[in-house]
Design a protein around this motif. Structure first.
Motif, PDB file in Angstrom:
ATOM      1  N   MET A 102       0.439  24.706 -10.180  1.00  0.00           N
ATOM      2  CA  MET A 102      -0.721  24.692  -9.312  1.00  0.00           C
ATOM      3  C   MET A 102      -1.817  25.660  -9.732  1.00  0.00           C
ATOM      4  SD  MET A 102      -2.193  23.480  -6.873  1.00  0.00           S
ATOM      5  CE  MET A 102      -3.170  23.645  -5.503  1.00  0.00           C
ATOM      6  N   ARG A 103      -1.282  26.935 -10.206  1.00  0.00           N
ATOM      7  CA  ARG A 103      -2.216  27.961 -10.520  1.00  0.00           C
ATOM      8  C   ARG A 103      -3.239  27.564 -11.777  1.00  0.00           C
ATOM      9  NH1 ARG A 103      -1.999  33.974 -11.130  1.00  0.00           N
ATOM     10  NH2 ARG A 103      -3.664  34.450 -12.742  1.00  0.00           N
ATOM     11  N   ASN A 104      -2.397  27.032 -12.547  1.00  0.00           N
ATOM     12  CA  ASN A 104      -3.014  26.498 -13.936  1.00  0.00           C
ATOM     13  C   ASN A 104      -4.041  25.255 -13.523  1.00  0.00           C
ATOM     14  OD1 ASN A 104      -1.700  28.565 -15.295  1.00  0.00           O
ATOM     15  ND2 ASN A 104       0.186  27.008 -16.042  1.00  0.00           N
ATOM     16  N   TRP A 105      -3.772  24.746 -12.760  1.00  0.00           N
ATOM     17  CA  TRP A 105      -4.512  23.292 -12.379  1.00  0.00           C
ATOM     18  C   TRP A 105      -5.887  23.639 -11.399  1.00  0.00           C
ATOM     19  CZ3 TRP A 105      -5.099  21.157  -7.182  1.00  0.00           C
ATOM     20  CH2 TRP A 105      -6.017  20.177  -7.489  1.00  0.00           C
ATOM     21  N   TRP A 106      -5.325  24.656 -10.599  1.00  0.00           N
ATOM     22  CA  TRP A 106      -6.693  25.319  -9.938  1.00  0.00           C
ATOM     23  C   TRP A 106      -7.634  25.824 -10.846  1.00  0.00           C
ATOM     24  CZ3 TRP A 106      -8.203  23.633  -5.275  1.00  0.00           C
ATOM     25  CH2 TRP A 106      -8.912  24.684  -4.732  1.00  0.00           C
ATOM     26  N   GLU A 107      -7.171  26.775 -11.721  1.00  0.00           N
ATOM     27  CA  GLU A 107      -7.856  27.575 -12.483  1.00  0.00           C
ATOM     28  C   GLU A 107      -8.803  26.442 -13.430  1.00  0.00           C
ATOM     29  OE1 GLU A 107      -6.055  31.852 -12.932  1.00  0.00           O
ATOM     30  OE2 GLU A 107      -5.286  30.324 -14.146  1.00  0.00           O
TER      31      GLU A 107
ATOM     32  N   VAL B 199       1.565  15.635  -3.658  1.00  0.00           N
ATOM     33  CA  VAL B 199       1.470  14.482  -4.555  1.00  0.00           C
ATOM     34  C   VAL B 199       2.975  14.206  -4.841  1.00  0.00           C
ATOM     35  CG1 VAL B 199       0.754  13.671  -6.706  1.00  0.00           C
ATOM     36  CG2 VAL B 199      -0.939  15.155  -5.853  1.00  0.00           C
ATOM     37  N   LEU B 200       3.152  12.928  -4.723  1.00  0.00           N
ATOM     38  CA  LEU B 200       4.813  12.861  -5.112  1.00  0.00           C
ATOM     39  C   LEU B 200       5.087  13.091  -6.444  1.00  0.00           C
ATOM     40  CD1 LEU B 200       5.247   8.969  -3.482  1.00  0.00           C
ATOM     41  CD2 LEU B 200       5.969  11.195  -2.704  1.00  0.00           C
ATOM     42  N   ASP B 201       6.381  13.623  -6.477  1.00  0.00           N
ATOM     43  CA  ASP B 201       6.867  14.179  -7.706  1.00  0.00           C
ATOM     44  C   ASP B 201       6.452  13.147  -8.921  1.00  0.00           C
ATOM     45  OD1 ASP B 201       7.633  16.292  -6.477  1.00  0.00           O
ATOM     46  OD2 ASP B 201       9.986  15.711  -6.527  1.00  0.00           O
ATOM     47  N   GLU B 202       6.910  11.950  -8.835  1.00  0.00           N
ATOM     48  CA  GLU B 202       6.637  11.119 -10.035  1.00  0.00           C
ATOM     49  C   GLU B 202       5.068  10.804 -10.171  1.00  0.00           C
ATOM     50  OE1 GLU B 202       7.623   8.622  -6.257  1.00  0.00           O
ATOM     51  OE2 GLU B 202       8.395  10.225  -7.235  1.00  0.00           O
ATOM     52  N   TRP B 203       4.018  11.158  -9.405  1.00  0.00           N
ATOM     53  CA  TRP B 203       2.691  11.096  -9.572  1.00  0.00           C
ATOM     54  C   TRP B 203       2.047  12.332 -10.255  1.00  0.00           C
ATOM     55  CZ3 TRP B 203      -0.659   7.041  -9.982  1.00  0.00           C
ATOM     56  CH2 TRP B 203       0.063   5.859 -10.053  1.00  0.00           C
ATOM     57  N   GLN B 204       2.912  13.539 -10.133  1.00  0.00           N
ATOM     58  CA  GLN B 204       2.425  14.820 -10.624  1.00  0.00           C
ATOM     59  C   GLN B 204       2.129  14.728 -12.233  1.00  0.00           C
ATOM     60  OE1 GLN B 204       4.658  18.062  -9.343  1.00  0.00           O
ATOM     61  NE2 GLN B 204       4.417  17.074  -6.815  1.00  0.00           N
ATOM     62  N   ARG B 205       1.235  15.648 -12.550  1.00  0.00           N
ATOM     63  CA  ARG B 205       0.957  15.860 -13.947  1.00  0.00           C
ATOM     64  C   ARG B 205       0.318  14.433 -14.508  1.00  0.00           C
ATOM     65  NH1 ARG B 205       3.354  19.991 -13.177  1.00  0.00           N
ATOM     66  NH2 ARG B 205       5.181  21.007 -13.293  1.00  0.00           N
ATOM     67  N   LYS B 206      -0.315  13.471 -13.662  1.00  0.00           N
ATOM     68  CA  LYS B 206      -1.204  12.351 -14.165  1.00  0.00           C
ATOM     69  C   LYS B 206      -2.537  12.478 -13.474  1.00  0.00           C
ATOM     70  CE  LYS B 206       3.158   9.645 -14.127  1.00  0.00           C
ATOM     71  NZ  LYS B 206       3.689   8.472 -13.895  1.00  0.00           N
ATOM     72  N   ARG B 207      -2.947  13.390 -13.106  1.00  0.00           N
ATOM     73  CA  ARG B 207      -4.346  13.754 -12.549  1.00  0.00           C
ATOM     74  C   ARG B 207      -4.670  13.180 -11.207  1.00  0.00           C
ATOM     75  NH1 ARG B 207      -5.786  17.828 -14.895  1.00  0.00           N
ATOM     76  NH2 ARG B 207      -8.278  17.401 -14.677  1.00  0.00           N
TER      77      ARG B 207
ATOM     78  N   LEU C 112       0.766  -1.218   0.053  1.00  0.00           N
ATOM     79  CA  LEU C 112       0.023  -0.027  -0.127  1.00  0.00           C
ATOM     80  C   LEU C 112       1.039   1.287   0.043  1.00  0.00           C
ATOM     81  CD1 LEU C 112      -3.088   0.915   0.147  1.00  0.00           C
ATOM     82  CD2 LEU C 112      -2.724   1.076   2.574  1.00  0.00           C
ATOM     83  N   PRO C 113       1.541   1.458  -1.187  1.00  0.00           N
ATOM     84  CA  PRO C 113       2.461   2.599  -1.181  1.00  0.00           C
ATOM     85  C   PRO C 113       1.769   3.988  -1.346  1.00  0.00           C
ATOM     86  CG  PRO C 113       2.310   1.739  -3.255  1.00  0.00           C
ATOM     87  CD  PRO C 113       1.467   0.761  -2.394  1.00  0.00           C
ATOM     88  N   GLY C 114       2.260   4.875  -0.800  1.00  0.00           N
ATOM     89  CA  GLY C 114       1.644   6.281  -0.496  1.00  0.00           C
ATOM     90  C   GLY C 114       2.244   6.979  -1.730  1.00  0.00           C
ATOM     91  N   TYR C 115       1.121   7.817  -2.453  1.00  0.00           N
ATOM     92  CA  TYR C 115       1.332   8.477  -3.725  1.00  0.00           C
ATOM     93  C   TYR C 115       1.089   9.936  -3.545  1.00  0.00           C
ATOM     94  CZ  TYR C 115       1.222   4.089  -5.783  1.00  0.00           C
ATOM     95  OH  TYR C 115       1.280   2.749  -6.320  1.00  0.00           O
ATOM     96  N   GLY C 116       0.098  10.421  -2.460  1.00  0.00           N
ATOM     97  CA  GLY C 116       0.004  11.822  -1.924  1.00  0.00           C
ATOM     98  C   GLY C 116      -1.255  11.853  -0.818  1.00  0.00           C
ATOM     99  N   ALA C 117      -1.521  12.912  -0.608  1.00  0.00           N
ATOM    100  CA  ALA C 117      -2.392  13.031   0.764  1.00  0.00           C
ATOM    101  C   ALA C 117      -3.321  14.312   0.396  1.00  0.00           C
ATOM    102  CB  ALA C 117      -1.818  13.365   2.040  1.00  0.00           C
ATOM    103  N   ALA C 118      -4.577  14.605   0.916  1.00  0.00           N
ATOM    104  CA  ALA C 118      -5.126  15.506   0.922  1.00  0.00           C
ATOM    105  C   ALA C 118      -5.923  15.606   2.364  1.00  0.00           C
ATOM    106  CB  ALA C 118      -6.300  15.443   0.047  1.00  0.00           C
TER     107      ALA C 118
END
Length: 97
Positions: free
Chosen positions: A75-80, A35-43, A11-17
Protein backbone atom coordinates in the motif's frame (compact mmCIF):
# COMPACT_ATOMS: atom_id res chain seq x y z
CA UNK A 1 -31.54 -0.58 -16.40
CA UNK A 2 -31.91 -3.42 -13.93
CA UNK A 3 -30.25 -3.65 -10.55
CA UNK A 4 -28.63 -6.92 -9.62
CA UNK A 5 -28.65 -8.08 -6.02
CA UNK A 6 -25.44 -8.37 -4.01
CA UNK A 7 -23.78 -11.73 -4.49
CA UNK A 8 -25.18 -12.27 -7.97
CA UNK A 9 -22.84 -13.91 -10.46
CA UNK A 10 -23.96 -11.31 -13.03
CA UNK A 11 -22.43 -8.46 -11.03
CA UNK A 12 -19.67 -9.79 -8.79
CA UNK A 13 -17.96 -7.46 -6.33
CA UNK A 14 -14.19 -6.99 -6.69
CA UNK A 15 -13.65 -4.10 -4.30
CA UNK A 16 -15.04 -0.89 -2.87
CA UNK A 17 -14.00 2.72 -2.36
CA UNK A 18 -15.48 5.54 -0.30
CA UNK A 19 -14.60 8.87 1.30
CA UNK A 20 -15.83 10.89 4.29
CA UNK A 21 -15.50 14.66 4.44
CA UNK A 22 -13.65 16.08 7.44
CA UNK A 23 -15.99 17.96 9.81
CA UNK A 24 -13.44 20.75 10.39
CA UNK A 25 -11.58 20.98 7.06
CA UNK A 26 -14.30 20.63 4.43
CA UNK A 27 -11.80 20.23 1.56
CA UNK A 28 -10.21 17.20 3.26
CA UNK A 29 -11.58 13.66 3.35
CA UNK A 30 -10.59 10.28 4.71
CA UNK A 31 -10.67 7.57 2.07
CA UNK A 32 -11.05 3.82 2.12
CA UNK A 33 -10.24 1.33 -0.64
CA UNK A 34 -10.68 -2.44 -0.40
CA UNK A 35 -9.80 -4.90 -3.17
CA UNK A 36 -10.33 -8.66 -3.10
CA UNK A 37 -7.10 -10.63 -2.84
CA UNK A 38 -7.38 -12.12 -6.33
CA UNK A 39 -7.77 -8.62 -7.85
CA UNK A 40 -4.81 -7.03 -6.06
CA UNK A 41 -1.75 -6.02 -8.09
CA UNK A 42 -3.90 -5.79 -11.25
CA UNK A 43 -4.37 -1.99 -11.08
CA UNK A 44 -7.96 -2.36 -9.85
CA UNK A 45 -7.17 -0.26 -6.76
CA UNK A 46 -5.77 2.44 -9.04
CA UNK A 47 -9.00 2.42 -11.01
CA UNK A 48 -11.05 2.75 -7.82
CA UNK A 49 -8.80 5.58 -6.58
CA UNK A 50 -9.17 7.52 -9.83
CA UNK A 51 -12.96 7.16 -9.78
CA UNK A 52 -13.05 8.11 -6.11
CA UNK A 53 -10.76 11.11 -6.66
CA UNK A 54 -12.92 12.30 -9.59
CA UNK A 55 -16.11 12.10 -7.52
CA UNK A 56 -14.46 13.72 -4.49
CA UNK A 57 -13.02 16.58 -6.58
CA UNK A 58 -16.49 17.43 -7.88
CA UNK A 59 -17.71 17.40 -4.26
CA UNK A 60 -15.06 19.98 -3.29
CA UNK A 61 -12.48 17.61 -1.77
CA UNK A 62 -8.85 18.63 -2.44
CA UNK A 63 -6.95 16.39 -0.01
CA UNK A 64 -7.27 12.68 0.80
CA UNK A 65 -5.86 11.18 3.98
CA UNK A 66 -5.83 7.68 5.40
CA UNK A 67 -3.84 5.04 7.24
CA UNK A 68 -2.45 1.60 6.43
CA UNK A 69 -0.88 -1.02 8.66
CA UNK A 70 2.88 -0.62 9.09
CA UNK A 71 3.54 -4.01 7.49
CA UNK A 72 1.51 -3.09 4.39
CA UNK A 73 4.46 -2.02 2.22
CA UNK A 74 2.47 -2.76 -0.94
CA UNK A 75 0.00 0.00 0.00
CA UNK A 76 2.82 2.38 0.88
CA UNK A 77 4.57 1.79 -2.47
CA UNK A 78 1.31 2.02 -4.42
CA UNK A 79 0.31 5.26 -2.68
CA UNK A 80 3.68 6.88 -3.39
CA UNK A 81 3.54 5.75 -7.04
CA UNK A 82 0.15 7.47 -7.32
CA UNK A 83 1.73 10.75 -6.17
CA UNK A 84 0.80 10.62 -2.49
CA UNK A 85 3.05 11.19 0.49
CA UNK A 86 3.63 8.72 3.31
CA UNK A 87 4.70 9.34 6.90
CA UNK A 88 5.53 6.15 8.78
CA UNK A 89 5.11 5.78 12.53
CA UNK A 90 5.84 2.77 14.75
CA UNK A 91 2.37 1.33 14.06
CA UNK A 92 1.13 2.63 10.71
CA UNK A 93 1.65 4.48 7.44
CA UNK A 94 -0.13 7.84 7.35
CA UNK A 95 -1.16 8.62 3.78
CA UNK A 96 -1.87 12.04 2.26
CA UNK A 97 -2.56 13.18 -1.29
Amino acid sequence: MSITSVGSSELPGYGAASFWRDDVQSERAEFSITVLDEWQRKRFGSLLLSILWHEAWHAGIRTFCGVARRENDAMRNWWESAGGSVSTTARQHELTM
